[in-house]
Each structure stands twice: as structure tokens, then as C-alpha cells.
Enzyme design. Sequence first.
Site, PDB file in Angstrom:
ATOM      1  N   CYS A   2       0.897  -1.176   0.000  1.00  0.00           N
ATOM      2  CA  CYS A   2       0.000   0.000   0.000  1.00  0.00           C
ATOM      3  C   CYS A   2       0.919   1.205   0.000  1.00  0.00           C
ATOM      4  CB  CYS A   2      -0.867   0.051   1.250  1.00  0.00           C
ATOM      5  SG  CYS A   2      -1.880  -1.428   1.517  1.00  0.00           S
TER       6      CYS A   2
HETATM    7  N1  GLN Z   1      -1.851  -6.650   4.212  1.00  0.00           N
HETATM    8  C1  GLN Z   1      -2.552  -5.394   4.214  1.00  0.00           C
HETATM    9  C2  GLN Z   1      -3.883  -5.481   3.498  1.00  0.00           C
HETATM   10  O1  GLN Z   1      -4.157  -6.424   2.812  1.00  0.00           O
HETATM   11  C3  GLN Z   1      -1.709  -4.267   3.632  1.00  0.00           C
HETATM   12  C4  GLN Z   1      -1.421  -4.498   2.200  1.00  0.00           C
HETATM   13  C5  GLN Z   1      -0.301  -3.712   1.634  1.00  0.00           C
HETATM   14  O2  GLN Z   1       0.511  -3.049   2.262  1.00  0.00           O
HETATM   15  N2  GLN Z   1      -0.247  -3.839   0.373  1.00  0.00           N
HETATM   16  O3  GLN Z   1      -4.654  -4.571   3.639  1.00  0.00           O
END
Ligand code: GLN
Length: 291
Positions: free
Chosen positions: A2
Site C-alpha cells: 500500500c
Molecule cells: N496486508 C494489508 C492489506 O491487505 C496491507 C497491504 C499492503 O501493504 N499492500 O490490507
Amino acid sequence: MCRHLGYVGPPVGVGELVVRGPHSLYAQSWVPTDMRAGGTINADGFGVAWWRRADVGVEGARDAVTRYRNHAPIWTDPAVAEVLGQLESRSVIAAVRSATVGMPVERSACAPFTDEHWAFSHNGVIPDWRTTLVAVLADLNEVFATASRDLDESPSSAMLFDSPAVLLQAESLTDSAALWVLLRGLLRAIAPAGPVTSPDDALQLLVAAVLRHQPGTRLNLLLGNGIQLWATTCWHALSVLVADDYTVLCSEPYDADPRWQSVDDHQLVAATPGHCTITALELPATERVRS
Ligand code: GLN
């Protein structure tokens, strides 16, 4: 992967901050440039938290956090310009999401997660998160039990979490939402004489416990209370911009300002307007070997 962003400083346009710069958080949703093999685009929703001013004159009143989230790609939502564009705040935490494979795409899975005056975002993934976080919870309880024994208190006051069932309070069945249940428990337990005296302690304890059970976990955390920001770096990108009267933390710099500094791996960042400290996280031996 993210991408997330935090701001503290003079009042700023909440919507403007999200679209600020040629490589804004908004643009980082479809053209991120420093993904570190953690995904491709951030199209599984977004969220923005900001703080409303506390009532002046009410003793102990703190700015209250509020938020807007949507599980659709940020570029499809006119509220960014039409609604968030109308708001101002002295602090903002915003995130665009790329859902980890197997995790739900829904509004409740989108950061920021909030509690009282806190807002939180997690960029990363916790392998085998259900088992890992149950083990982390037991470790945190042990830290509190030891501290309590040292203070010669009764064993019943020692537990931080009554039972692993507390993890069922997670807003969504994701690693990030469950991690927030543990972090907010630590934040609620901040006390001058306990094992957690500050948000820095809470983040340090939590990160070390997760890495002890899952070395190499991606744990870029971002936390704010409307006055200060905290962040960690574990295997993902983060940059910091310290200006005269404001500070921004962002997964990737949103413009070419030469004041952006890239933060090394395994650091704890604490920021106030115009000021930032970066210190190395204390790591379990397994993580030190890996890095
Ligand atoms: N694992 C977390 C989610 O699925 C954050 C994902 C990420 O950082 N891409 O929301």
C-alpha cells in the site's frame, strides 16, 4: 504494498494534500515507483483520517479523529475533490490499498484504522497472520506479566489482553486490522510506570514481537494522534520531508523537493511540525541475521 502519507503542521486542505505534487498519493495508487516486489497498483480502496479541533476550554479535550474510506479505487471517487477538498486539518493520515492476496476488498479493510484520537495505517504483510498474531499477543501479555511481577502486583492486573479472542474485534479479516487491535491495546496501556510509557515503546514492542515470530515481515506502520506522527520501516519504502513548520511522511516523495530524505530499513520515526527523529528499531537476533 500500500502507500501511505502522514502530515503534521499548520492547517492544510485534506483533499489538497492527497493530490499534492506530480507524484501525489493519488497518483501513487496507479503509478507507484518503489514497490519492492510487494504488488503492482493500489486500487483496492483508500482512506483518509483528519482531526476536528477539540472544544476550547474543555479540560483534557483532545482533537477528535474522523475518517472517510471507500473500497473502490481512489480515482473513481469524486469525494476526494468535492468533499475532502472542503476540509482543513492540522494533521492527516491517508492510505491507498493493494489488498494482500486472499484478504477481503471491503471498506472495513481500508486504513486508516482509528480509536479515540489515534489513526493507523499498515503497509506490508504478516505471513500466517492468524497464528502469528496469537503468538504475539501471548508475548505481549508476558511482557506485562513480568513488569507486573516486578512491581509486585497481583497476577490478575498483569494481563494486557484477557484472551486471544480480542483479535475477533478486528474490523476486517486482515493482518492489518488484527494488528491494530494489538497496537491499540498497547496504546491504551500507556502509563508512566508500566512497560509502555509512550507510542514509541508500543511500536517498538509490537514490531519486535512480530519479527521474533515471523522474521522478514513487512511492517511499515504509520500512527498519528493529531499532534504527532510515528512510523516504522521494515522492508518497505518511506521518505520524510521536514519543512520549517510542517513534516510529511510518505511511502514515496510526492514531488522533487530536495528536502525529502529516504528512511533506511528498520527505523522508528517520530515527527512533529518541522521536526523529526529517526532511531534504529531494536531487532530480535533472527531479523538482524536476515538484514
Ligand atoms: N496486508 C494489508 C492489506 O491487505 C496491507 C497491504 C499492503 O501493504 N499492500 O490490507
